[in-house]
Design a protein around this motif. Structure first.
Motif, mmCIF file in Angstrom:
data_model
loop_
_atom_site.group_PDB
_atom_site.id
_atom_site.type_symbol
_atom_site.label_atom_id
_atom_site.label_comp_id
_atom_site.label_asym_id
_atom_site.label_seq_id
_atom_site.Cartn_x
_atom_site.Cartn_y
_atom_site.Cartn_z
ATOM 1 N N MET A 109 0.826 -1.207 0.000
ATOM 2 C CA MET A 109 0.000 0.000 0.000
ATOM 3 C C MET A 109 0.863 1.261 0.000
ATOM 4 S SD MET A 109 -3.070 0.877 -0.384
ATOM 5 C CE MET A 109 -4.055 -0.544 0.078
ATOM 6 N N ASP A 110 2.010 1.196 0.640
ATOM 7 C CA ASP A 110 2.936 2.337 0.567
ATOM 8 C C ASP A 110 3.371 2.570 -0.878
ATOM 9 O OD1 ASP A 110 2.784 2.755 3.264
ATOM 10 O OD2 ASP A 110 4.655 1.700 3.747
ATOM 11 N N PHE A 111 3.566 1.482 -1.616
ATOM 12 C CA PHE A 111 3.951 1.600 -3.025
ATOM 13 C C PHE A 111 2.799 2.185 -3.850
ATOM 14 C CE2 PHE A 111 4.231 -0.399 -7.308
ATOM 15 C CZ PHE A 111 5.350 0.293 -7.745
ATOM 16 N N VAL A 112 1.576 1.772 -3.535
ATOM 17 C CA VAL A 112 0.403 2.324 -4.233
ATOM 18 C C VAL A 112 0.326 3.833 -4.010
ATOM 19 C CG1 VAL A 112 -2.128 2.385 -4.279
ATOM 20 C CG2 VAL A 112 -0.927 0.183 -4.219
ATOM 21 N N GLU A 113 0.499 4.256 -2.752
ATOM 22 C CA GLU A 113 0.466 5.693 -2.455
ATOM 23 C C GLU A 113 1.595 6.419 -3.192
ATOM 24 O OE1 GLU A 113 0.283 8.686 1.429
ATOM 25 O OE2 GLU A 113 0.540 6.526 1.691
ATOM 26 N N PHE A 114 2.746 5.776 -3.292
ATOM 27 C CA PHE A 114 3.864 6.355 -4.037
ATOM 28 C C PHE A 114 3.481 6.565 -5.503
ATOM 29 C CE2 PHE A 114 7.285 5.217 -7.001
ATOM 30 C CZ PHE A 114 8.171 6.267 -6.786
ATOM 31 N N LEU A 115 2.785 5.585 -6.099
ATOM 32 C CA LEU A 115 2.364 5.706 -7.499
ATOM 33 C C LEU A 115 1.423 6.894 -7.686
ATOM 34 C CD1 LEU A 115 1.700 1.971 -8.533
ATOM 35 C CD2 LEU A 115 3.623 3.423 -9.206
ATOM 36 N N TYR A 116 0.496 7.072 -6.743
ATOM 37 C CA TYR A 116 -0.437 8.198 -6.831
ATOM 38 C C TYR A 116 0.314 9.534 -6.801
ATOM 39 C CZ TYR A 116 -4.937 5.757 -6.545
ATOM 40 O OH TYR A 116 -6.046 5.006 -6.813
ATOM 41 N N LYS A 117 1.235 9.657 -5.877
ATOM 42 C CA LYS A 117 1.978 10.917 -5.746
ATOM 43 C C LYS A 117 2.918 11.140 -6.926
ATOM 44 C CE LYS A 117 1.711 11.066 -0.693
ATOM 45 N NZ LYS A 117 2.437 10.969 0.589
ATOM 46 N N LYS A 118 3.534 10.072 -7.401
ATOM 47 C CA LYS A 118 4.450 10.200 -8.543
ATOM 48 C C LYS A 118 3.681 10.572 -9.809
ATOM 49 C CE LYS A 118 8.219 9.708 -8.527
ATOM 50 N NZ LYS A 118 9.350 10.680 -8.482
ATOM 51 N N LYS A 165 4.505 9.266 -18.742
ATOM 52 C CA LYS A 165 5.726 9.589 -17.999
ATOM 53 C C LYS A 165 5.897 8.673 -16.792
ATOM 54 C CE LYS A 165 5.941 14.457 -19.376
ATOM 55 N NZ LYS A 165 5.848 15.863 -18.914
ATOM 56 N N LEU A 166 4.772 8.305 -16.167
ATOM 57 C CA LEU A 166 4.853 7.381 -15.033
ATOM 58 C C LEU A 166 5.344 6.017 -15.499
ATOM 59 C CD1 LEU A 166 4.356 6.768 -12.047
ATOM 60 C CD2 LEU A 166 1.987 6.174 -12.644
ATOM 61 N N GLU A 167 4.856 5.562 -16.647
ATOM 62 C CA GLU A 167 5.304 4.270 -17.189
ATOM 63 C C GLU A 167 6.804 4.300 -17.483
ATOM 64 O OE1 GLU A 167 3.924 1.176 -20.699
ATOM 65 O OE2 GLU A 167 4.150 3.301 -21.181
ATOM 66 N N ILE A 168 7.277 5.414 -18.035
ATOM 67 C CA ILE A 168 8.715 5.555 -18.303
ATOM 68 C C ILE A 168 9.507 5.479 -17.009
ATOM 69 C CG2 ILE A 168 10.492 7.207 -19.043
ATOM 70 C CD1 ILE A 168 8.521 8.158 -21.195
ATOM 71 N N SER A 202 -1.835 0.117 -18.854
ATOM 72 C CA SER A 202 -3.164 -0.411 -18.529
ATOM 73 C C SER A 202 -3.270 -0.793 -17.055
ATOM 74 C CB SER A 202 -3.478 -1.617 -19.411
ATOM 75 O OG SER A 202 -2.465 -2.608 -19.274
ATOM 76 N N SER A 203 -2.249 -1.478 -16.526
ATOM 77 C CA SER A 203 -2.298 -1.889 -15.114
ATOM 78 C C SER A 203 -2.137 -0.691 -14.190
ATOM 79 C CB SER A 203 -1.220 -2.945 -14.842
ATOM 80 O OG SER A 203 0.054 -2.498 -15.238
ATOM 81 N N LEU A 204 -1.312 0.278 -14.571
ATOM 82 C CA LEU A 204 -1.152 1.493 -13.762
ATOM 83 C C LEU A 204 -2.459 2.290 -13.710
ATOM 84 C CD1 LEU A 204 2.372 2.677 -14.970
ATOM 85 C CD2 LEU A 204 1.799 1.766 -12.710
ATOM 86 N N ALA A 242 -9.020 11.188 0.638
ATOM 87 C CA ALA A 242 -9.877 11.540 -0.497
ATOM 88 C C ALA A 242 -9.229 12.607 -1.378
ATOM 89 C CB ALA A 242 -11.230 12.022 0.009
ATOM 90 N N ASP A 243 -8.522 13.586 -0.770
ATOM 91 C CA ASP A 243 -7.908 14.663 -1.556
ATOM 92 C C ASP A 243 -6.911 14.123 -2.573
ATOM 93 O OD1 ASP A 243 -9.381 16.552 -0.270
ATOM 94 O OD2 ASP A 243 -7.800 17.128 1.156
ATOM 95 N N LEU A 244 -6.060 13.182 -2.155
ATOM 96 C CA LEU A 244 -5.062 12.611 -3.049
ATOM 97 C C LEU A 244 -5.728 11.848 -4.191
ATOM 98 C CD1 LEU A 244 -2.151 11.880 -3.824
ATOM 99 C CD2 LEU A 244 -2.281 9.963 -2.200
#
Length: 581
Positions: A187-196, A205-208, A226-228, A303-305
């Motif tokens: 879940m920490d990684f999921v939150e990282f993906l949202y912020k990144k 750019k996120l995929e790169i 697609s998975s992201l 919710a804000d994120l």
């Protein structure tokens, strides 16, 4: 002495077969009383539902009926044969064509009389109605569970684990049901993906970023767009607030439950499964039917994120340019990077100062995603590499006979049944059996009380097993594509090679058809400025049978003409072609 076939079936596999044995004994007693001394042939299918006639022993029974081995078919009840009117009607037609009577001892139906045949058809209609009613009831039950926010199974989202919770029902019996709990590391990684994603501003750019840093899923697979996107748009991660549910409602989601700023939302009813040409396919349901329900799963993201990410998606969707189709690429799907073996995709280039035309390139997909960190192969000018392939096929026509003869040899040597095809058949059989078990469990679910959670968990496990088997079957199908030579019509190939003589005068669509038939893949090795070497792998060849070749752009036509009269078998010169075999 008459030969009587007894067919028995039960949906649930237990390994004991008590029910099947009882069916057989009752059928024997009935026939011995009615007819007397006969010879019995027994056919048993355990673990197969009545929704389909794709059962191993039933198929054997039909083969024996067609071979005129059987005088009459006896079963305990009509629904042991089928619960579907169409299937039962086709079975009855086979019996009549082969002078085989049908007897159902429970309903006392007998096809030896017109009234018996009519009653059988009527009973089969009600058997199908019962099955469809059960299926509808189960579906409604599952939707009601979903509307109450209960996890009903499926692929576990990244960031969660599934646990079984025990409880005592009103009768004091211990029961279990599955629930999702947060896996903190994931879940920490999921939150990282949202912020990144918010930091970078786009999915591309996120995929790169993900590719450059070799960030992979729990199964060791590289994340793709697609998975992201599924992760970044899934409300299972967000704490449900009024703002979140308002956003979903604005985007045509029906909402069930009250947001509590603690639990997340689960989405349902987005797709439906259909049978098309005997295969299960998924299709999107109308947006008006999909819904999200406040679940019993704790939300992890504020919710804000979550809302900021959704609005960034909306912004990108509104501003992304719709360029349309700008280049009818001949080699997409065939051209691969010679370094990393990934597919090469078309990308836009600059406007040519000399001709004023827009230049297009083929670029390695892994190179683009990783910004040259994982692959640095040079781009290929689209016109340059496509001209090389077209001229290669034109030269192929000059050695047509040699190519056909060697292709014929390869065809003959690969016609034998191999282990791959046997394994594929075995997997397909296993897949059908598991689907039948799911049908059986669904039927049981509609009649059960107090064991719904256990059955739902079993259905979930079987669905996952089916998905794994489907992936393996797809892998075998991919391997089969590389064995096209097994199913080649050599006369058709010869006529296509004849067209290669004039391939440079044909339309792009016609050229692409020829490339698709004659070439398995083309490898590109860039040397700069859009030029380089290619290696062509024709149908019926191995990768090691091809050689890297190149041809400078300004010498193309002249050397092609010089070369066209010579044999192309076993070329060792620095031209665009490769050995065939």
């Amino acid at each position: 002495m008459k030969t009587i076939a007894i067919y028995s079936r039960k949906s649930k596999f237990t390994g004991k077969g008590d029910s099947i044995e009882n069916q057989i004994e009752m059928c024997k007693e009935y026939i011995l009383k009615k007819i007397g001394n006969v010879e019995f042939l027994i056919y048993e299918d355990e673990g197969f539902g009545g929704a389909t006639i794709e059962r191993p022993q039933f198929k054997k029974l039909i083969r024996d009926i067609k071979s005129k081995k059987i005088s009459a078919l006896v079963c305990y009840r009509l629904d042991r044969i089928s619960r579907t009117v169409a299937d039962f009607s086709s079975t009855l037609a086979i019996l009549q064509e082969n002078d085989c009577d049908f007897i159902s001892i429970k309903e006392e139906f007998d096809t030896t009389s017109p009234m018996g045949r009519a009653m059988i058809y009527i009973a089969s209609v009600f058997a199908q109605l019962e099955r469809e009613t059960i299926a509808e009831r189960v579906k409604d039950n599952m939707l009601e569970l979903a509307k109450n926010g209960k996890w009903t199974g499926g692929k576990i989202p990244l960031g969660f684990i599934s646990k079984r919770v025990k409880y005592n029902d009103p009768d004091g019996l211990q029961r279990e049901y599955p629930i999702l709990e947060i896996n903190k590391t994931e879940m920490d990684f999921v939150e990282f993906l949202y912020k990144k994603y918010l930091e970078l501003g786009s999915l591309h750019k996120l995929e790169i970023y993900i590719t450059k840093n070799q960030l992979k899923s729990r199964n060791g697979i590289m994340f793709e767009k697609s998975s992201l996107k599924l992760i970044l748009q899934n409300p299972v991660y967000v704490k449900a607030t009024l703002e979140v549910t308002d956003y979903l409602q604005e985007n045509n989601w029906n909402i069930y439950g009250k947001p509590d700023n603690l639990h997340s939302l689960l989405t349902y009813n987005k797709t439906e499964q259909n049978i098309k040409n005997g295969k299960y396919t998924k299709s999107l349901k109308p947006k008006t039917e999909r819904f999200a329900a406040v679940s019993n799963i704790k939300g992890a993201l504020d919710a804000d994120l979550w809302l900021q990410v959704q609005r960034q998606f909306d912004k990108n969707r509104d501003t992304f340019p719709r360029l349309g189709k700008t280049h009818n690429a001949l080699l997409v799907g065939k051209l691969k990077c010679g370094n990393c073996k990934e597919h090469m995709l078309v990308q836009h280039g600059r406007i040519s100062k000399n001709t004023g035309e827009k230049i297009f390139y083929y670029s390695c997909s892994l190179k683009r995603k990783s910004h040259k960190k994982l692959c640095s192969n040079g781009n290929a000018k689209a016109k340059y590499v496509e001209d090389l392939v077209i001229q290669s096929l034109k030269l192929l026509a000059t050695s047509k006979r040699d190519f056909i003869d060697k292709l014929k040899d390869a065809y003959t040597s690969t016609l034998k049944t191999n282990k791959t095809s046997i394994e594929k058949v075995s997997l397909e059989k296993s897949l059908n059996e598991k689907r039948k078990q799911i049908d059986t469990l669904v039927t049981t679910l509609s009649k059960s009380e107090g064991i719904e959670d256990i059955i739902l968990d079993k259905i979930k496990t079987l669905k996952k097993e089916c998905a794994d088997i489907e992936i393996k079957i797809e892998n075998f199908q991919d391997l089969a594509k590389h064995e096209k030579v097994k199913n080649i019509n050599l006369k058709l190939i010869e006529s296509i090679i004849n067209k290669c003589e004039i391939i440079d005068t044909l339309t792009q669509d016609e050229q692409k058809e020829i490339i698709d038939v004659l070439i398995d893949c083309i490898y590109w090795y860039g040397s700069g400025n859009g030029k380089g070497k290619i290696k062509i792998k024709f149908i019926g060849t191995d990768d090691e049978d091809s050689e890297e070749v190149e041809l400078p752009d300004d010498e193309l036509q002249q050397q092609m003409l010089q070369f066209s009269s010579s044999s192309m078998s076993g070329i060792k010169q620095n031209y665009i072609f490769s050995k065939f075999f």
